[in-house]
Scaffold this motif. Structure first.
Motif, PDB file in Angstrom:
ATOM      1  N   GLY A  72       3.706  48.870  -3.276  1.00 36.98           N
ATOM      2  CA  GLY A  72       4.418  48.483  -2.072  1.00 36.98           C
ATOM      3  C   GLY A  72       5.572  49.411  -1.747  1.00 36.98           C
ATOM      4  N   ARG A  73       6.130  49.202  -0.562  1.00 38.69           N
ATOM      5  CA  ARG A  73       7.189  50.085  -0.064  1.00 38.69           C
ATOM      6  C   ARG A  73       8.590  49.586  -0.387  1.00 38.69           C
ATOM      7  NH1 ARG A  73       8.204  50.403   4.834  1.00 38.69           N
ATOM      8  NH2 ARG A  73       7.308  48.445   5.523  1.00 38.69           N
ATOM      9  N   ILE A  74       8.743  48.296  -0.633  1.00 34.80           N
ATOM     10  CA  ILE A  74      10.063  47.680  -0.739  1.00 34.80           C
ATOM     11  C   ILE A  74      10.206  46.974  -2.079  1.00 34.80           C
ATOM     12  CG2 ILE A  74      11.637  45.995   0.278  1.00 34.80           C
ATOM     13  CD1 ILE A  74      11.204  48.302   2.110  1.00 34.80           C
ATOM     14  N   ASP A  75      11.316  47.230  -2.748  1.00 31.71           N
ATOM     15  CA  ASP A  75      11.616  46.535  -3.993  1.00 31.71           C
ATOM     16  C   ASP A  75      12.209  45.164  -3.671  1.00 31.71           C
ATOM     17  OD1 ASP A  75      11.957  46.002  -6.680  1.00 31.71           O
ATOM     18  OD2 ASP A  75      13.255  47.724  -7.079  1.00 31.71           O
ATOM     19  N   LEU A  76      12.243  44.288  -4.655  1.00 33.91           N
ATOM     20  CA  LEU A  76      12.920  43.009  -4.483  1.00 33.91           C
ATOM     21  C   LEU A  76      14.348  43.244  -3.994  1.00 33.91           C
ATOM     22  CD1 LEU A  76      11.876  40.897  -7.596  1.00 33.91           C
ATOM     23  CD2 LEU A  76      11.786  40.133  -5.234  1.00 33.91           C
ATOM     24  N   GLY A  77      14.735  42.543  -2.938  1.00 32.91           N
ATOM     25  CA  GLY A  77      16.087  42.673  -2.414  1.00 32.91           C
ATOM     26  C   GLY A  77      16.335  43.936  -1.640  1.00 32.91           C
ATOM     27  N   GLY A  78      15.304  44.704  -1.314  1.00 39.23           N
ATOM     28  CA  GLY A  78      15.491  46.003  -0.691  1.00 39.23           C
ATOM     29  C   GLY A  78      15.459  46.022   0.818  1.00 39.23           C
ATOM     30  N   LEU A  79      15.465  44.859   1.461  1.00 39.34           N
ATOM     31  CA  LEU A  79      15.375  44.809   2.918  1.00 39.34           C
ATOM     32  C   LEU A  79      16.750  44.924   3.568  1.00 39.34           C
ATOM     33  CD1 LEU A  79      12.776  41.934   3.077  1.00 39.34           C
ATOM     34  CD2 LEU A  79      12.377  44.278   3.854  1.00 39.34           C
ATOM     35  N   PRO A  80      16.804  45.411   4.808  1.00 42.78           N
ATOM     36  CA  PRO A  80      18.087  45.529   5.518  1.00 42.78           C
ATOM     37  C   PRO A  80      18.545  44.175   6.044  1.00 42.78           C
ATOM     38  CG  PRO A  80      16.293  46.209   6.950  1.00 42.78           C
ATOM     39  CD  PRO A  80      15.670  45.948   5.593  1.00 42.78           C
ATOM     40  N   PRO A  81      19.770  44.104   6.601  1.00 46.01           N
ATOM     41  CA  PRO A  81      20.230  42.856   7.230  1.00 46.01           C
ATOM     42  C   PRO A  81      19.361  42.484   8.424  1.00 46.01           C
ATOM     43  CG  PRO A  81      22.072  44.350   6.843  1.00 46.01           C
ATOM     44  CD  PRO A  81      20.822  45.138   6.576  1.00 46.01           C
TER      45      PRO A  81
END
Length: 282
Positions: A260-269
């Motif tokens: 996947g592209r995003i780690d846990l907690g890696g999303l923006p606001p």
């Protein structure tokens, strides 16, 4: 500034109880290390990992939300609905999810047969070690087998060539109806959320039909920020949420450290002007 900026949130990920590679305890440790403060585990059609996840989240000072991701067949498409804030002990929910898992077992064996016909011998047996839960052998587990054996470079190639919808090893199945999934979640005290809407190959007319029916059934929100969306899709589905008055959720859809592209907690606001589904859990 949005609520997400003040409180790092991740409300969609998977453990070894479905098609993830980490235990709930390992996920809790990773989420905490990455700064997550509000976390949900949402295994596919399975709630057995939630008690372990909750205990470890609480040990690390995180607020935990019980979740599940239910597979739905809608207008010939597979759609996923996340349930958040559910009671995992609800007998109706547990019985319904068990029936779903029985269907998954039959599908997994059929996928193994198709891969064998394509020249990949013992594919079902090869996928089993990747699945801690034998009731939930999924396409992702077969993809990991194909990568391990050197037949594909990564999971994406395995889906593009063999396992994706309409590909040679794809086996169609009839999941829950949208009505059933929303009803199960609501009866268990949860909120129903359409997961990663950008993944579904729906034109504007069908998207409107899906969102309208979902809302009429009592669904309350959609995922806007998700590891399955591009930055452009963040903006698109923020507009969808505003148009329909949906609450919004966010989650990495994390399955493993190398996937996947995003780690846990890696999303923006969250974008401004949206109502987060998690506000009552702060």
């Amino acid at each position: 500034m949005s609520a997400q900026a003040f409180l790092p949130v991740d409300l969609h990920c998977h453990s070894v109880f479905s098609d993830g590679v980490l235990t709930p305890a390992e996920l809790a440790e990773r989420a905490h290390a990455n700064g997550v403060r509000l976390w949900a585990l949402t295994d596919h059609d399975e709630v057995s990992g939630l008690s372990q996840a909750r205990a470890h989240a609480q040990d690390r000072g995180m607020t935990f939300v019980d979740g599940v991701e239910i597979s739905v067949t809608w207008a010939g498409h597979t759609v996923h609905v996340v349930g958040l804030g559910i009671n995992p002990a609800h007998p109706g929910l547990r019985a319904s999810l068990h029936a779903m898992r029985v269907g998954r077992q039959a599908r997994a064996r059929a996928i193994g047969d198709r891969l064998a016909d394509l020249g990949f011998a013992h594919a079902y047996d090869g996928a089993l070690p990747f699945a801690a839960n034998p009731e939930l052998v999924s396409r992702t587990h077969f993809a990991r087998f194909l990568v391990q054996q050197g037949h594909c470079a990564d999971l994406g190639e395995a889906f593009r060539r063999y396992l994706g919808d309409g590909k040679p090893a794809f086996v169609p199945t009839r999941w829950a109806s949208l009505t059933q999934a929303v009803e199960w979640i609501r009866q268990a005290g949860g909120k129903a959320i359409i997961a990663h809407p950008g993944r579904y190959d729906l034109d504007d007319t069908r998207s409107h039909a899906l969102f309208s029916q979902f809302q009429d059934l009592g669904g309350v929100g959609i995922e806007v920020l998700t590891g399955s969306h591009t930055a452009q899709e963040y903006a698109i589905y923020a507009q969808v949420a505003r148009r329909y008055g949906f609450q919004v959720s966010c989650g990495s859809d994390f399955h493993g450290p190398s996937e996947g592209r995003i780690d846990l907690g890696g999303l923006p606001p969250l974008p401004a002007g949206l109502v987060p589904v998690w506000q009552e859990w702060l």
